[in-house]
Design a protein around this motif. Structure first.
Motif, mmCIF file in Angstrom:
data_model
loop_
_atom_site.group_PDB
_atom_site.id
_atom_site.type_symbol
_atom_site.label_atom_id
_atom_site.label_comp_id
_atom_site.label_asym_id
_atom_site.label_seq_id
_atom_site.Cartn_x
_atom_site.Cartn_y
_atom_site.Cartn_z
ATOM 1 N N ASN A 26 -2.292 -4.012 -0.174
ATOM 2 C CA ASN A 26 -2.680 -2.608 -0.067
ATOM 3 C C ASN A 26 -1.532 -1.664 -0.462
ATOM 4 O OD1 ASN A 26 -4.387 -0.496 0.406
ATOM 5 N ND2 ASN A 26 -4.087 -0.488 2.614
ATOM 6 N N PRO A 27 -0.994 -1.821 -1.697
ATOM 7 C CA PRO A 27 0.130 -0.964 -2.102
ATOM 8 C C PRO A 27 -0.337 0.394 -2.614
ATOM 9 C CG PRO A 27 -0.415 -2.419 -3.888
ATOM 10 C CD PRO A 27 -1.347 -2.767 -2.747
ATOM 11 N N ARG A 28 0.621 1.272 -2.730
ATOM 12 C CA ARG A 28 0.382 2.558 -3.378
ATOM 13 C C ARG A 28 0.427 2.311 -4.881
ATOM 14 N NH1 ARG A 28 3.528 6.162 -5.570
ATOM 15 N NH2 ARG A 28 2.963 8.339 -5.525
ATOM 16 N N VAL A 29 -0.484 2.912 -5.630
ATOM 17 C CA VAL A 29 -0.548 2.709 -7.075
ATOM 18 C C VAL A 29 0.304 3.776 -7.756
ATOM 19 C CG1 VAL A 29 -2.056 2.531 -9.086
ATOM 20 C CG2 VAL A 29 -2.876 1.776 -6.842
ATOM 21 N N PRO A 30 1.433 3.370 -8.374
ATOM 22 C CA PRO A 30 2.296 4.376 -8.999
ATOM 23 C C PRO A 30 1.576 5.104 -10.129
ATOM 24 C CG PRO A 30 3.127 2.149 -9.383
ATOM 25 C CD PRO A 30 1.891 2.031 -8.560
ATOM 26 N N TRP A 31 2.005 6.253 -10.419
ATOM 27 C CA TRP A 31 1.487 7.156 -11.451
ATOM 28 C C TRP A 31 0.088 7.653 -11.122
ATOM 29 C CZ3 TRP A 31 3.190 2.354 -13.848
ATOM 30 C CH2 TRP A 31 4.546 2.387 -14.165
ATOM 31 N N TRP A 35 -0.857 11.322 -9.740
ATOM 32 C CA TRP A 35 -1.712 12.168 -10.559
ATOM 33 C C TRP A 35 -2.892 12.712 -9.758
ATOM 34 C CZ3 TRP A 35 -6.558 10.456 -12.982
ATOM 35 C CH2 TRP A 35 -7.102 11.420 -13.812
ATOM 36 N N TYR A 36 -3.562 11.839 -9.010
ATOM 37 C CA TYR A 36 -4.727 12.231 -8.218
ATOM 38 C C TYR A 36 -4.680 11.461 -6.899
ATOM 39 C CZ TYR A 36 -9.584 13.671 -7.468
ATOM 40 O OH TYR A 36 -10.741 14.235 -6.968
ATOM 41 N N PRO A 37 -3.928 11.966 -5.913
ATOM 42 C CA PRO A 37 -3.645 11.199 -4.701
ATOM 43 C C PRO A 37 -4.850 10.905 -3.809
ATOM 44 C CG PRO A 37 -2.577 13.366 -4.616
ATOM 45 C CD PRO A 37 -3.257 13.247 -5.937
ATOM 46 N N GLU A 38 -5.881 11.723 -3.840
ATOM 47 C CA GLU A 38 -7.020 11.513 -2.940
ATOM 48 C C GLU A 38 -7.963 10.396 -3.408
ATOM 49 O OE1 GLU A 38 -6.762 14.829 -4.357
ATOM 50 O OE2 GLU A 38 -5.265 15.274 -2.843
ATOM 51 N N PHE A 39 -7.854 10.005 -4.658
ATOM 52 C CA PHE A 39 -8.778 9.020 -5.215
ATOM 53 C C PHE A 39 -8.395 7.616 -4.746
ATOM 54 C CE2 PHE A 39 -10.743 6.413 -8.506
ATOM 55 C CZ PHE A 39 -11.995 6.993 -8.571
ATOM 56 N N LEU A 44 -10.604 0.581 -6.447
ATOM 57 C CA LEU A 44 -11.202 0.579 -7.785
ATOM 58 C C LEU A 44 -10.568 -0.505 -8.664
ATOM 59 C CD1 LEU A 44 -13.256 2.181 -9.562
ATOM 60 C CD2 LEU A 44 -11.267 3.408 -10.453
ATOM 61 N N ILE A 45 -9.243 -0.609 -8.614
ATOM 62 C CA ILE A 45 -8.554 -1.642 -9.386
ATOM 63 C C ILE A 45 -8.958 -3.029 -8.904
ATOM 64 C CG2 ILE A 45 -6.276 -2.654 -9.845
ATOM 65 C CD1 ILE A 45 -5.185 0.246 -9.817
ATOM 66 N N ALA A 46 -9.009 -3.214 -7.592
ATOM 67 C CA ALA A 46 -9.406 -4.515 -7.033
ATOM 68 C C ALA A 46 -10.854 -4.840 -7.407
ATOM 69 C CB ALA A 46 -9.235 -4.510 -5.522
ATOM 70 N N PHE A 47 -11.742 -3.843 -7.362
ATOM 71 C CA PHE A 47 -13.137 -4.068 -7.715
ATOM 72 C C PHE A 47 -13.263 -4.536 -9.170
ATOM 73 C CE2 PHE A 47 -16.934 -2.369 -9.825
ATOM 74 C CZ PHE A 47 -17.907 -3.100 -9.158
ATOM 75 N N PHE A 138 1.103 -6.214 -11.846
ATOM 76 C CA PHE A 138 1.265 -5.242 -10.759
ATOM 77 C C PHE A 138 1.244 -5.950 -9.409
ATOM 78 C CE2 PHE A 138 -0.795 -2.063 -7.865
ATOM 79 C CZ PHE A 138 0.338 -1.280 -7.686
ATOM 80 N N SER A 139 0.288 -6.841 -9.199
ATOM 81 C CA SER A 139 0.202 -7.527 -7.910
ATOM 82 C C SER A 139 1.396 -8.444 -7.684
ATOM 83 C CB SER A 139 -1.108 -8.318 -7.806
ATOM 84 O OG SER A 139 -1.161 -9.326 -8.792
#
Length: 188
Positions: A26-31, A35-39, A44-47, A138-139
């Motif tokens: 459950n990391p924070r996704v850089p960039w 860019w859009y922190p609430e999303f 989405l990436i895992a899905f 990334f993972s």
């Protein structure tokens, strides 16, 4: 009761590891998070990573059969033709080109081969494949940098993912001797 060896085949199970590792860490996704922190970028990436794994697993099963490439080895051209038959539902195999470029040109010239369902399938597969490809490094990177703070389960999944990635680099240098015939050794 016996359990099929294919159920434990690391190569197919490994397809699912990047998405699972990301969900466990459950990391924070850089960039993207900047860019859009609430999303919810990570879900989405895992899905899409898991969707790509399901697509590839199903496509591999449809092309090679339940035993996979080890039980039913095919030449590269046969695999590409098998993919086209699996995606379009139209055959026989000899009606399709046996190169990747030929397959792309064939779909571009004849979009009716795919139809609406096939076009949606290919589009989703391409998008999910691109995301899955990015999710692998990334993972591993996030898992390696946070390794000590991870649970044992997450550490084991990360270890399995690293082994899965490395086996593609190591195993390709070995010839599957059980698939070779006596004729393959005539000029050696």
């Amino acid at each position: 009761m016996t359990v099929a060896r294919d159920f434990f085949d690391l190569r197919m199970a490994g397809l699912y590891l990047p998405g699972l590792v990301l969900l466990m860490i459950n990391p924070r996704v850089p960039w993207l998070s900047d860019w859009y922190p609430e999303f919810p970028w990570l879900p989405l990436i895992a899905f899409f990573s898991l969707l790509s794994a399901v697509y590839f697993h199903g496509l591999s099963r449809n092309v090679f059969g339940p035993g996979g490439p080890e039980a039913n080895p095919l030449k590269r051209g046969e695999v590409i033709r098998g993919i086209q038959v699996a995606v379009t539902g139209k055959g026989p195999h000899t009606n399709h080109p046996e190169s990747f470029v030929g397959m792309m040109m064939n779909f571009r010239k004849n979009p009716e081969l795919l139809g609406k369902k096939g076009t949606v399938f290919v589009f989703l597969w391409v998008v999910s494949f691109l995301i899955w490809t990015a999710a692998i490094p990334f993972s591993i990177y996030v898992g390696a940098t946070q390794f000590e703070s991870l649970s044992v389960t997450a550490q084991l999944l990360l270890f399995a993912e690293i082994v899965w990635v490395l086996q593609w680099y190591v195993w390709r240098y070995y010839s599957p001797s059980y698939l070779l015939d006596r004729d393959d050794f005539k000029n050696s």
